[in-house]
Design a protein around this motif. Structure first.
Motif, mmCIF file in Angstrom:
data_model
loop_
_atom_site.group_PDB
_atom_site.id
_atom_site.type_symbol
_atom_site.label_atom_id
_atom_site.label_comp_id
_atom_site.label_asym_id
_atom_site.label_seq_id
_atom_site.Cartn_x
_atom_site.Cartn_y
_atom_site.Cartn_z
ATOM 1 N N PRO A 114 0.808 -1.137 0.035
ATOM 2 C CA PRO A 114 -0.055 0.067 -0.176
ATOM 3 C C PRO A 114 0.920 1.475 0.070
ATOM 4 O O PRO A 114 0.058 2.371 -0.186
ATOM 5 C CB PRO A 114 -0.873 -0.082 1.305
ATOM 6 C CG PRO A 114 -0.038 -1.107 2.228
ATOM 7 C CD PRO A 114 0.572 -2.126 1.242
ATOM 8 N N TYR A 115 2.089 1.354 0.313
ATOM 9 C CA TYR A 115 2.979 2.468 0.406
ATOM 10 C C TYR A 115 4.009 2.224 -0.773
ATOM 11 O O TYR A 115 5.143 3.092 -0.646
ATOM 12 C CB TYR A 115 3.424 2.741 1.636
ATOM 13 C CG TYR A 115 2.356 2.731 2.721
ATOM 14 C CD1 TYR A 115 1.342 3.938 2.806
ATOM 15 C CD2 TYR A 115 1.974 1.735 3.764
ATOM 16 C CE1 TYR A 115 0.349 3.973 3.400
ATOM 17 C CE2 TYR A 115 1.150 1.895 4.607
ATOM 18 C CZ TYR A 115 0.121 3.004 4.463
ATOM 19 O OH TYR A 115 -0.971 3.034 5.513
ATOM 20 N N ASN A 116 3.772 1.224 -1.604
ATOM 21 C CA ASN A 116 4.777 1.133 -2.589
ATOM 22 C C ASN A 116 6.261 1.202 -2.291
ATOM 23 O O ASN A 116 7.143 1.708 -2.785
ATOM 24 C CB ASN A 116 4.756 2.448 -3.740
ATOM 25 C CG ASN A 116 4.782 1.882 -5.153
ATOM 26 O OD1 ASN A 116 4.485 0.551 -5.456
ATOM 27 N ND2 ASN A 116 4.736 2.533 -6.081
ATOM 28 N N ASP A 117 6.247 0.457 -0.949
ATOM 29 C CA ASP A 117 7.640 0.116 -0.422
ATOM 30 C C ASP A 117 8.744 -0.759 -1.389
ATOM 31 O O ASP A 117 10.027 -0.202 -1.437
ATOM 32 C CB ASP A 117 7.624 -0.592 0.854
ATOM 33 C CG ASP A 117 7.081 0.196 1.993
ATOM 34 O OD1 ASP A 117 7.147 1.478 2.003
ATOM 35 O OD2 ASP A 117 6.266 -0.475 2.617
ATOM 36 N N ARG A 118 8.238 -1.478 -2.006
ATOM 37 C CA ARG A 118 9.007 -2.548 -3.022
ATOM 38 C C ARG A 118 9.779 -1.613 -4.076
ATOM 39 O O ARG A 118 10.781 -1.590 -4.379
ATOM 40 C CB ARG A 118 8.346 -3.326 -3.429
ATOM 41 C CG ARG A 118 8.391 -4.671 -2.289
ATOM 42 C CD ARG A 118 7.765 -5.891 -2.927
ATOM 43 N NE ARG A 118 6.421 -5.985 -3.564
ATOM 44 C CZ ARG A 118 5.173 -6.032 -3.229
ATOM 45 N NH1 ARG A 118 5.251 -6.504 -1.761
ATOM 46 N NH2 ARG A 118 4.187 -5.962 -3.793
ATOM 47 N N MET A 119 8.998 -0.843 -4.727
ATOM 48 C CA MET A 119 9.358 0.187 -5.837
ATOM 49 C C MET A 119 10.557 1.257 -5.148
ATOM 50 O O MET A 119 11.347 1.622 -5.860
ATOM 51 C CB MET A 119 8.315 0.826 -6.465
ATOM 52 C CG MET A 119 8.603 1.840 -7.411
ATOM 53 S SD MET A 119 9.608 1.314 -8.745
ATOM 54 C CE MET A 119 8.032 0.320 -9.645
ATOM 55 N N ALA A 120 9.927 1.987 -3.926
ATOM 56 C CA ALA A 120 10.866 2.881 -3.460
ATOM 57 C C ALA A 120 12.101 2.177 -3.123
ATOM 58 O O ALA A 120 13.241 2.890 -3.313
ATOM 59 C CB ALA A 120 10.400 3.356 -2.321
ATOM 60 N N MET A 121 12.347 0.908 -2.888
ATOM 61 C CA MET A 121 13.630 0.189 -2.295
ATOM 62 C C MET A 121 14.414 -0.055 -3.445
ATOM 63 O O MET A 121 15.497 -0.009 -3.449
ATOM 64 C CB MET A 121 13.361 -0.940 -1.460
ATOM 65 C CG MET A 121 12.811 -0.704 -0.011
ATOM 66 S SD MET A 121 14.101 0.281 1.005
ATOM 67 C CE MET A 121 13.056 0.884 2.187
#
Length: 173
Positions: free
Chosen positions: A51-58
């Motif tokens: 929900p917070y797009n963590d994978r893309m951010a990482m």
């Protein structure tokens, strides 16, 4: 590699404090980079069950960090909410050799809601206000922070200097 994550609820001042840390480290000629990690995850649609797009951010953090490291950057400041210690593994994967210190900024709920109201004039204001209160409650109970610094009724420079001193990135004056 020293990595300082500036965490805390919505409206606490993560981005502002990270920006002031940038200025304070420049004034001391300390090599560093500052990343507002939320911006590296701004795309739609978000990943499934993310929900917070963590994978893309990482993934983006890893790529950006490689560029900074190749340029000789020696320290990294990241503004981003960190809710659990388990999340830190992704930061260490994105920034090889990361020695992570989490600084949790805090302020009372009235201060957070006032800041969100002033800063967020758009359609997400109500959701961000709810998230600010939710995060303030959950972070108050978590053990993720190595350092806790209050931002309510304080000058930005004083906050940034306290963070840097407590993290042992600069000496006390």
């Amino acid at each position: 590699m020293p990595v300082l994550i500036i965490s805390g609820p919505v409206g606490v001042g993560k981005t502002s404090v990270a920006g002031e840390i940038f200025d304070q480290l420049i004034a001391r000629d300390i090599s560093h980079a500052v990343i507002d990690l939320d911006n590296l995850g701004l795309c739609w649609p978000f990943g499934e069950e993310d929900p917070y797009n963590d994978r893309m951010a990482m993934r983006n953090l890893a790529d950006v960090w490689r560029n900074y490291a190749a340029a000789g950057v020696e320290r990294l400041v990241i503004a981003r909410v960190v809710e659990t210690r388990d999340e830190l593994a992704a930061y260490r994967a994105a920034v090889p050799g990361a020695d992570v210190v989490v600084c949790q900024l805090m302020a009372d709920k009235q201060t957070l809601l006032g800041r969100v109201a002033r800063r967020e004039a758009g359609s997400s204001q109500e959701a961000l206000a709810r998230r600010a209160v939710e995060l303030a409650d959950s972070l108050a109970k978590s053990d993720v922070a190595d350092i806790v610094v209050s931002t309510a009724d304080r000058e930005l420079t004083d906050i940034a200097l306290e963070v840097l001193r407590t993290a042992h990135w600069i000496e006390s004056d």
